[in-house]
Enzyme design. Structure first.
Site: not given
Length: 538
Positions: A438, A457
């Protein structure tokens, strides 16, 4: 299968009768083929297929062939493997003992099968790794494909004594693997000449213009790895006196640049100053660096074989993402990965879609450890972060009506926008850890050399460009800039899935081919090294 052994033996005996008398063997092979056919029926399918391809002819009846194989096994040292695990130093003696003692045919057949099994095992280890990563790392989630050996080609290689060629063809066919092998040879040469001198522990740092005996040791230490040679390759950048007659005790500009290069190759802040972290990296013994290369060669064998034509590779310990595009180009970028207590997992999946202008639902761990403490200190935290409180069904709740010391089953969701934790784009792939690639508003973190700051992440620098490449290469017919400019939260599927691999290397060749040594941020190296050093029972 045992019911067919007598028939098989009869067939082999008939076949052996047709063997030319001129075929050079050290023993009578006809009866030996019968024994091989009998014994191999009790072995694994791969060994059975190998001898079936050969019509049960012995593979190791000739002294010269056994000696050539034993010699070739010694080259496995260049892959970080131990040749003695494959009986490289005993095969010739075992074969000589059997023939000098006039051993029974069954013993000769057993030796033949065992030696062939050693060959197939060595090839399998080169192709897929000696260890099963699932046994070394309980968190391993990348599928482990079995080795695929071309037994017919291997049989011909045995007859032609082309063992090193067979080993070469089994190795992962990628440049990083060969560069790791070259690096291993180089560091072993450094070890053979005595290694490098350790710098003494001292409280002060070393920097430009210092004059000290320790600077002489530093110069010698960096010269062992060739850092000074690289710096001197551009003579226009330094005064002639520093290149031709440097004062070994003076910390000059050439030495400062060499220190910076060393720091970059060890993911340290490249300030040219020898402080505690740089000193610790300089003082890692060469034997430890050799072990680090060896265990990362094993990691490379786990992964670098049978890769798809196009894929995304996330190098966790190296903080790098590489997108191997279908057209052969490679797009690279810096990434931020999980902190040591919130590790980014190793896994293999496929990118299925992306979310533009995403909202962010706070995961349970972050909720418990980060967000709830912040709310308890100041309820205004929610408004400043553009967060709303939701029931499990998605109904909006009044945060003032909730006991934040015992909030129950509530969700917190951050609205999309420039300050959203996920930025403008999320690239998604199925996995049990709920991790993804992301964007991030915290762009300053990409300037750090060591970037383990996330909650698991992967934040990607330049993710909008990366997302557009994925859309273009999968012919998905979308424009990322137009999608983000709309301000609408939207899931955008890829027309075809893109493989993605998250993997962990603590040594890897840099873009200039030189080895980059990374800190073992998740403490995974020791387990691999211990398993690799265990004596193999073959």
């Amino acid at each position: 299968m045992r019911l067919f052994v007598p028939i098989l033996a009869t067939v082999v005996l008939l076949v052996s009768a047709s063997i030319s008398a001129e075929e050079p063997h050290d023993v009578q092979t006809g009866s030996l083929e019968v024994e091989i056919a009998l014994l191999v029926a009790e072995q694994d399918a791969e060994l059975q297929d190998f001898y079936a391809i050969r019509d049960y002819r012995p593979a190791w009846a000739e002294r010269q062939r056994v000696a050539a194989f034993a010699e070739a096994l010694q080259t496995l040292e260049s892959d970080g493997l131990d040749p003695s695990d494959y009986r490289a130093n005993r095969l010739v003696a075992e074969r000589r003992r059997l023939h000098e003692s006039d051993a029974a045919l069954v013993e000769l057949a057993q030796f033949d099968l065992e030696t062939s099994a050693l060959l197939l095992t060595a090839l399998s280890h080169l192709q897929r790794g000696r260890l099963d990563p699932r046994q070394v790392d309980p968190q391993w989630e990348i599928p482990v494909a079995p080795a695929r050996l071309d037994l017919d080609t291997i049989s011909r290689a045995v007859d032609g004594q082309r063992f090193e060629q067979a080993f070469s063809e089994a190795r992962p066919p990628y440049a990083p693997y060969e560069r790791l092998r070259s690096g291993l040879a180089r560091y072993r040469n450094i070890q053979r000449v005595g290694g490098w001198p350790p710098l003494p522990e001292q409280p002060r740092v070393l920097r430009l213009e210092d004059v000290d005996d320790t600077v002489s040791l530093l110069r010698e230490r960096l010269a062992m790895e060739g850092e000074l040679e690289v710096m001197a390759a551009d003579p226009s950048a330094f005064p002639r006196a520093e290149l031709e007659t440097p004062d070994p005790r003076r910390f000059d500009a050439l030495l400062e640049e060499a220190v910076k290069r060393f720091q970059r190759r060890h993911l340290l802040e490249a300030d040219g100053i020898v402080g505690p972290q740089t000193r610790d990296a300089l003082n890692v013994p060469v034997a430890a660096r050799i072990d680090q290369i060896r265990l990362n060669l094993e990691r490379a064998r786990w992964l670098l074989n049978g890769l798809p034509e196009a894929f995304v590779l996330v190098d966790i310990a190296g903080y790098r993402l590489s997108y191997f595009r279908p057209n052969g180009e490679i797009w690279r970028s810096r990434i931020v990965v999980g902190q040591p207590y919130r590790r980014t997992p190793s896994l293999r999946s496929e990118i299925t879609h992306m979310t533009v202008n995403p909202t962010w639902t706070v995961p349970p761990t972050i909720m418990r450890e980060d967000v709830l403490p912040a709310i308890r200190r100041d309820l205004g935290y929610l408004q400043r972060q553009n967060m709303r409180v939701l029931s499990p069904s998605g109904q909006r709740l009044d945060p003032r009506q909730i006991n934040w010391w015992s909030p129950g089953n509530v969700m917190i969701r951050q609205d999309s926008g420039p300050h959203n934790a996920l930025g403008q784009v999320v690239i998604r792939f199925p996995n049990d850890h709920l991790v993804y690639l992301h964007d991030t508003p915290a762009q300053g973190l990409f300037a750090r050399e060591q970037r383990a700051f996330s909650s698991g992440c992967i934040r990607v620098q330049g993710v909008l460009e990366f997302a557009q490449l994925l859309l273009d290469d999968t012919e998905s017919g979308q424009n990322v800039q137009a999608l983000t400019a709309s301000g609408q939260t939207r899931n955008v599927p890829l027309a075809s899935r893109m493989p993605v691999i998250l993997h962990y290397w603590t040594v890897h060749p840099g873009e200039d081919g030189q080895l980059v040594f990374r800190p073992d941020i998740y403490d995974r190296d020791d387990d691999v090294l211990r398993a690799l050093n265990r004596t193999s029972v073959l």
